[in-house]
Write a protein that holds these residues in place. Structure first.
Motif, mmCIF file in Angstrom:
data_model
loop_
_atom_site.group_PDB
_atom_site.id
_atom_site.type_symbol
_atom_site.label_atom_id
_atom_site.label_comp_id
_atom_site.label_asym_id
_atom_site.label_seq_id
_atom_site.Cartn_x
_atom_site.Cartn_y
_atom_site.Cartn_z
ATOM 1 N N ALA A 56 0.818 -1.207 0.000
ATOM 2 C CA ALA A 56 0.000 0.000 0.000
ATOM 3 C C ALA A 56 0.847 1.250 0.000
ATOM 4 C CB ALA A 56 -0.928 -0.011 1.214
ATOM 5 N N GLU A 57 1.981 1.234 0.700
ATOM 6 C CA GLU A 57 2.831 2.419 0.772
ATOM 7 C C GLU A 57 3.448 2.747 -0.574
ATOM 8 O OE1 GLU A 57 5.715 1.912 3.813
ATOM 9 O OE2 GLU A 57 4.243 1.912 5.460
ATOM 10 N N LYS A 58 3.818 1.711 -1.334
ATOM 11 C CA LYS A 58 4.405 1.916 -2.660
ATOM 12 C C LYS A 58 3.343 1.949 -3.762
ATOM 13 C CE LYS A 58 8.774 -0.334 -1.467
ATOM 14 N NZ LYS A 58 9.730 -1.418 -1.818
ATOM 15 N N LYS A 59 2.084 1.905 -3.356
ATOM 16 C CA LYS A 59 0.955 1.942 -4.284
ATOM 17 C C LYS A 59 0.989 0.782 -5.289
ATOM 18 C CE LYS A 59 0.305 6.946 -3.937
ATOM 19 N NZ LYS A 59 0.198 8.230 -4.671
ATOM 20 N N ILE A 60 1.360 -0.380 -4.780
ATOM 21 C CA ILE A 60 1.349 -1.598 -5.600
ATOM 22 C C ILE A 60 0.103 -2.385 -5.225
ATOM 23 C CG2 ILE A 60 2.540 -3.727 -6.206
ATOM 24 C CD1 ILE A 60 5.160 -2.394 -5.446
ATOM 25 N N ARG A 61 -0.856 -2.430 -6.098
ATOM 26 C CA ARG A 61 -2.123 -3.083 -5.800
ATOM 27 C C ARG A 61 -2.050 -4.577 -6.088
ATOM 28 N NH1 ARG A 61 -2.396 -0.412 -10.585
ATOM 29 N NH2 ARG A 61 -3.281 -1.481 -12.406
ATOM 30 N N LYS A 62 -3.038 -5.291 -5.599
ATOM 31 C CA LYS A 62 -3.100 -6.729 -5.792
ATOM 32 C C LYS A 62 -3.313 -7.070 -7.275
ATOM 33 C CE LYS A 62 -4.972 -7.855 -1.223
ATOM 34 N NZ LYS A 62 -6.100 -8.494 -0.482
ATOM 35 N N GLY A 63 -2.686 -8.141 -7.699
ATOM 36 C CA GLY A 63 -2.853 -8.599 -9.073
ATOM 37 C C GLY A 63 -1.950 -7.918 -10.077
ATOM 38 N N LEU A 64 -1.066 -7.048 -9.641
ATOM 39 C CA LEU A 64 -0.193 -6.312 -10.561
ATOM 40 C C LEU A 64 0.990 -7.181 -10.978
ATOM 41 C CD1 LEU A 64 0.031 -3.495 -11.859
ATOM 42 C CD2 LEU A 64 1.564 -2.856 -9.977
ATOM 43 N N LEU A 65 1.264 -7.226 -12.276
ATOM 44 C CA LEU A 65 2.376 -7.990 -12.826
ATOM 45 C C LEU A 65 3.329 -7.068 -13.567
ATOM 46 C CD1 LEU A 65 -0.452 -9.945 -13.534
ATOM 47 C CD2 LEU A 65 1.445 -11.564 -13.488
ATOM 48 N N PHE A 66 4.567 -7.531 -13.734
ATOM 49 C CA PHE A 66 5.594 -6.722 -14.393
ATOM 50 C C PHE A 66 6.296 -7.553 -15.444
ATOM 51 C CE2 PHE A 66 10.038 -5.244 -14.656
ATOM 52 C CZ PHE A 66 9.818 -3.934 -15.085
ATOM 53 N N CYS A 67 6.384 -7.001 -16.659
ATOM 54 C CA CYS A 67 7.055 -7.690 -17.762
ATOM 55 C C CYS A 67 8.491 -7.189 -17.854
ATOM 56 C CB CYS A 67 6.320 -7.445 -19.079
ATOM 57 S SG CYS A 67 7.098 -8.250 -20.505
ATOM 58 N N VAL A 68 9.443 -8.088 -17.688
ATOM 59 C CA VAL A 68 10.855 -7.718 -17.746
ATOM 60 C C VAL A 68 11.255 -7.336 -19.169
ATOM 61 C CG1 VAL A 68 13.215 -8.536 -17.309
ATOM 62 C CG2 VAL A 68 11.346 -9.260 -15.816
ATOM 63 N N ALA A 69 10.610 -7.919 -20.164
ATOM 64 C CA ALA A 69 10.994 -7.680 -21.558
ATOM 65 C C ALA A 69 10.702 -6.250 -22.002
ATOM 66 C CB ALA A 69 10.277 -8.674 -22.461
ATOM 67 N N CYS A 70 9.482 -5.766 -21.727
ATOM 68 C CA CYS A 70 9.113 -4.415 -22.186
ATOM 69 C C CYS A 70 9.079 -3.392 -21.058
ATOM 70 C CB CYS A 70 7.768 -4.448 -22.912
ATOM 71 S SG CYS A 70 6.366 -4.899 -21.854
ATOM 72 N N ARG A 71 9.342 -3.868 -19.806
ATOM 73 C CA ARG A 71 9.401 -2.979 -18.642
ATOM 74 C C ARG A 71 8.077 -2.289 -18.364
ATOM 75 N NH1 ARG A 71 13.590 -4.399 -15.870
ATOM 76 N NH2 ARG A 71 13.571 -2.365 -14.827
ATOM 77 N N LYS A 72 6.967 -2.971 -18.598
ATOM 78 C CA LYS A 72 5.651 -2.384 -18.358
ATOM 79 C C LYS A 72 4.871 -3.238 -17.364
ATOM 80 C CE LYS A 72 5.109 -0.035 -22.811
ATOM 81 N NZ LYS A 72 4.265 0.113 -24.026
ATOM 82 N N GLN A 73 3.994 -2.563 -16.626
ATOM 83 C CA GLN A 73 3.141 -3.243 -15.665
ATOM 84 C C GLN A 73 1.772 -3.525 -16.292
ATOM 85 O OE1 GLN A 73 2.992 -0.591 -12.309
ATOM 86 N NE2 GLN A 73 5.054 -1.123 -11.591
ATOM 87 N N PHE A 74 1.093 -4.549 -15.763
ATOM 88 C CA PHE A 74 -0.233 -4.873 -16.280
ATOM 89 C C PHE A 74 -0.953 -5.759 -15.285
ATOM 90 C CE2 PHE A 74 2.584 -8.203 -17.725
ATOM 91 C CZ PHE A 74 1.853 -9.371 -17.595
ATOM 92 N N THR A 75 -2.257 -5.885 -15.471
ATOM 93 C CA THR A 75 -3.085 -6.822 -14.712
ATOM 94 C C THR A 75 -3.921 -7.621 -15.711
ATOM 95 O OG1 THR A 75 -4.984 -5.338 -14.479
ATOM 96 C CG2 THR A 75 -3.249 -5.155 -12.818
ATOM 97 N N CYS A 76 -4.740 -8.510 -15.202
ATOM 98 C CA CYS A 76 -5.565 -9.346 -16.086
ATOM 99 C C CYS A 76 -6.662 -8.546 -16.770
ATOM 100 C CB CYS A 76 -6.166 -10.504 -15.305
ATOM 101 S SG CYS A 76 -7.288 -9.998 -13.976
#
Length: 317
Positions: A56-76
């Motif tokens: 919560a402090e870093k504003k990382i919500r549940k279900g968040l994923l990170f792609c190492v290849a394109c350096r982007k975050q996403f969820t389902c």
């Protein structure tokens, strides 16, 4: 554990998806059965997709994923009709169940009441997102005995008089005969010989089709291209002659009009294609269980976005 389609019913859907976490796990399993896939670059290698720990402090919500290849975050929900929605995912799943299990449709007002949504506008937009996901994706041609007909949707309006021109929406339809048969419908600017010929030839296999229609001359040209063309003469009250009839396609129109009048109380010309998509999907999946229909509907959500803007006519599909 992901529930099977037969395990999903109205009596246990609340226990299967009690919160947003359970709903998210189900959507992830449906969308990515072999593991997460980055919607930005399409990376499918599991070692290049990391699941971030909620903070919560870093504003990382549940279900968040990170792609190492394109350096982007996403969820389902990215790249689906769920994207940018503030409605909890477990309420989305309940909405999918209610809409997919209803044979005659369900109004946005009923969805608002059942899901306890904050406004009618939210419920209305949710319903249109679901209808957008249910667009027909099966482009395989129909074959066998095919019933063809056209109809018109609209009303005279308040204060209209007999004989006064009224703007109505034209809908073309083909219904395949048989218990597991499917149908194709399409809104059109108007019913003329050229549009009907193109519609029929695009959606049937002429070498394996026997066309049944009424006595309208609009079907003469496409009928000549089929194995056989049989007609019934409605002008002399002939509605069936042996197995020659158009009762199937007329029943489809009648049921759709009944749902529009009884459930929605009217549909504007610009929104008619979305309601047709929903009804056609319900008709073509009528043999499936409610849980199987819900699963099929959710599988159609990927790659379909619908933003809240002025409606656009969609008559050239």
């Amino acid at each position: 554990m992901i529930p099977t389609p037969d395990a999903v019913s109205l009596t246990n859907i609340f226990s299967l998806f009690p919160d947003e976490d359970a709903a998210r796990n189900y959507i992830e399993a449906v969308r990515w059965p072999s593991g997460p896939v980055c919607p930005h670059c399409g990376c499918t290698e599991r070692e290049k997709v990391a699941r971030l720990k909620p903070d919560a402090e870093k504003k990382i919500r549940k279900g968040l994923l990170f792609c190492v290849a394109c350096r982007k975050q996403f969820t389902c929900t990215v790249g689906t009709i769920f994207e940018d929605s503030h409605i909890p995912l477990n309420k989305w799943l309940l909405a999918f169940y209610l809409i997919s299990s209803s044979k005659t449709g369900i109004s946005a007002l009923a969805i608002q009441r059942h899901l306890e949504l904050g406004s009618y506008r939210t419920a209305w937009f949710l319903c249109h997102r679901v209808r957008h996901a249910l667009q027909n994706s099966d482009k395989s041609p129909l074959a066998g005995i095919i019933e063809a007909d056209e109809t018109y949707f609209g009303h005279k309006g308040r204060g209209s008089r007999r004989g006064k021109a009224v703007k109505k929406s034209t809908v073309l339809a083909l219904v395949q005969r048989g218990g597991s048969a499917r149908a194709v419908v399409k809104p059109a600017p108007k019913a003329n010989a050229r549009d009907i010929r193109r519609f029929v030839m695009k959606n049937v296999d002429p070498k394996r089709t026997v066309l049944h229609s009424d006595e309208s001359k609009l079907y003469v040209t496409p009928g000549r291209m089929m194995v056989k063309h049989e007609t019934v003469n409605h002008s002399i009250e002939e509605y069936a002659r042996g197995d020659v009839t158009t009762n199937g396609v007329e029943g489809l129109f009648a049921n759709f009009k009944t749902s529009i009048v009884g459930i929605f109380h009217g549909v504007g010309h610009d929104y008619l294609p979305k309601y047709l998509d929903s009804y056609l999907w319900t008709f073509n999946n009528r043999k499936k269980s409610d849980g199987a229909k819900m699963l099929d509907a959710i599988q159609r959500t990927e790659g379909k976005r619908l933003t809240l803007e002025a409606p656009k006519r969609d008559v050239k599909r």
